[in-house]
Design a protein around this motif. Sequence first.
Motif, PDB file in Angstrom:
ATOM      1  N   ILE A  41     -44.850  42.010 -13.713  1.00 55.08           N
ATOM      2  CA  ILE A  41     -45.844  42.861 -14.653  1.00 55.08           C
ATOM      3  C   ILE A  41     -45.365  41.906 -15.693  1.00 55.08           C
ATOM      4  N   MET A  42     -44.408  41.819 -16.056  1.00 53.50           N
ATOM      5  CA  MET A  42     -43.886  40.758 -16.990  1.00 53.50           C
ATOM      6  C   MET A  42     -44.929  39.166 -17.571  1.00 53.50           C
ATOM      7  N   GLY A  43     -44.855  38.799 -15.821  1.00 51.75           N
ATOM      8  CA  GLY A  43     -45.571  37.497 -15.505  1.00 51.75           C
ATOM      9  C   GLY A  43     -47.095  37.808 -15.170  1.00 51.75           C
ATOM     10  N   ASP A  44     -47.884  39.522 -15.231  1.00 55.86           N
ATOM     11  CA  ASP A  44     -48.725  39.379 -15.696  1.00 55.86           C
ATOM     12  C   ASP A  44     -49.486  39.396 -16.915  1.00 55.86           C
ATOM     13  N   THR A  45     -48.649  40.182 -17.387  1.00 60.73           N
ATOM     14  CA  THR A  45     -48.882  40.450 -18.583  1.00 60.73           C
ATOM     15  C   THR A  45     -48.815  39.356 -19.859  1.00 60.73           C
ATOM     16  N   VAL A  46     -47.809  38.319 -19.768  1.00 61.54           N
ATOM     17  CA  VAL A  46     -47.235  37.278 -20.853  1.00 61.54           C
ATOM     18  C   VAL A  46     -47.937  36.248 -20.276  1.00 61.54           C
ATOM     19  N   GLY A  47     -48.865  35.756 -18.656  1.00 62.31           N
ATOM     20  CA  GLY A  47     -49.666  35.048 -18.226  1.00 62.31           C
ATOM     21  C   GLY A  47     -49.134  33.491 -17.575  1.00 62.31           C
ATOM     22  N   VAL A  83     -49.689  33.782 -30.854  1.00 61.81           N
ATOM     23  CA  VAL A  83     -47.568  33.930 -29.605  1.00 61.81           C
ATOM     24  C   VAL A  83     -47.551  35.034 -30.394  1.00 61.81           C
ATOM     25  N   ASP A  84     -48.125  35.389 -31.548  1.00 62.85           N
ATOM     26  CA  ASP A  84     -48.012  37.249 -32.072  1.00 62.85           C
ATOM     27  C   ASP A  84     -49.373  38.086 -30.793  1.00 62.85           C
ATOM     28  N   ALA A  85     -50.010  37.762 -29.685  1.00 60.80           N
ATOM     29  CA  ALA A  85     -50.474  38.035 -28.666  1.00 60.80           C
ATOM     30  C   ALA A  85     -49.667  38.174 -28.013  1.00 60.80           C
ATOM     31  N   VAL A  86     -49.861  36.575 -27.667  1.00 59.24           N
ATOM     32  CA  VAL A  86     -48.282  36.500 -25.781  1.00 59.24           C
ATOM     33  C   VAL A  86     -46.516  37.726 -26.011  1.00 59.24           C
ATOM     34  N   LEU A  87     -47.048  38.006 -27.004  1.00 54.83           N
ATOM     35  CA  LEU A  87     -44.823  39.028 -28.130  1.00 54.83           C
ATOM     36  C   LEU A  87     -46.006  40.243 -27.770  1.00 54.83           C
ATOM     37  N   GLY A  88     -47.227  40.750 -28.228  1.00 54.59           N
ATOM     38  CA  GLY A  88     -47.787  41.793 -28.177  1.00 54.59           C
ATOM     39  C   GLY A  88     -47.754  42.600 -26.424  1.00 54.59           C
ATOM     40  N   GLN A  89     -48.969  40.916 -26.113  1.00 51.01           N
ATOM     41  CA  GLN A  89     -48.161  41.461 -24.737  1.00 51.01           C
ATOM     42  C   GLN A  89     -47.252  41.935 -23.913  1.00 51.01           C
ATOM     43  N   PHE A  90     -45.881  40.852 -24.199  1.00 51.68           N
ATOM     44  CA  PHE A  90     -44.439  41.131 -24.115  1.00 51.68           C
ATOM     45  C   PHE A  90     -43.552  42.559 -24.164  1.00 51.68           C
ATOM     46  N   VAL A 110     -38.237  35.811 -21.272  1.00 55.47           N
ATOM     47  CA  VAL A 110     -39.558  36.020 -21.079  1.00 55.47           C
ATOM     48  C   VAL A 110     -40.555  35.735 -22.430  1.00 55.47           C
ATOM     49  N   PRO A 111     -40.049  36.548 -23.109  1.00 56.65           N
ATOM     50  CA  PRO A 111     -40.596  35.661 -24.784  1.00 56.65           C
ATOM     51  C   PRO A 111     -40.896  34.086 -25.115  1.00 56.65           C
ATOM     52  N   ALA A 112     -39.203  33.788 -24.375  1.00 58.19           N
ATOM     53  CA  ALA A 112     -39.487  32.035 -24.893  1.00 58.19           C
ATOM     54  C   ALA A 112     -40.287  31.661 -24.268  1.00 58.19           C
ATOM     55  N   ALA A 113     -40.191  31.288 -22.909  1.00 53.19           N
ATOM     56  CA  ALA A 113     -40.870  31.120 -22.385  1.00 53.19           C
ATOM     57  C   ALA A 113     -42.477  31.428 -22.306  1.00 53.19           C
TER      58      ALA A 113
END
Length: 176
Positions: A105-111, A10-17, A137-140
């Motif tokens: 961009i957001m889709g690519d960065t958060v996967g 979660v931390d990694a994904v939020l950082g990417q977000f 987006v972070p919730a998704a």
Amino acid sequence: PEAHGFFREVDAVLGQFFRGQFTVMTILAVLYSVGYGVIGVPLAVPIGIMAGLLSFIPYVGSTLALATAWLMTALDWQGWTQILWVLGVHGLIQGLEGFVITPKIMGDTVGISAIAVLFALLVGAELLGFTGVLLAVPAAAVTKILLQRIDERYRKSEFFVSGAADESSVTESPKD
């Protein structure tokens, strides 16, 4: 250990977000600056930078960009044509931002896919309004991680493994 791994993901994904959001903000700052500069809006670069920096707040960055561009165009009056050009440039940038830049961009960065980003934004806006758009987006992304972990546990479970064995015996044809 499992919870620690989950929160690390979660931390990694939020950082990417946040990196993705910064990228979107930078692209919008450049687009507004160049777009307004090309049509001759005074102070196009500061307007573009302001719009880009505030674009993380839904509607605020774009509204201020349009209002200040119109104000600067009115103060440096060159006719109604330039007012219409401001509206056209603004509409083009908003279309790109809403349907191409942010989802991609957001889709690519958060996967998550661009369609999932758009869907998350629509659902977030419908359920929680302004706050929902900020958190969508972070919730998704966090929901995706959670669902992946649930799926992994299910596939390793006795229920799934024994169900797969039972299913394979049903699909085998009896030998004559």
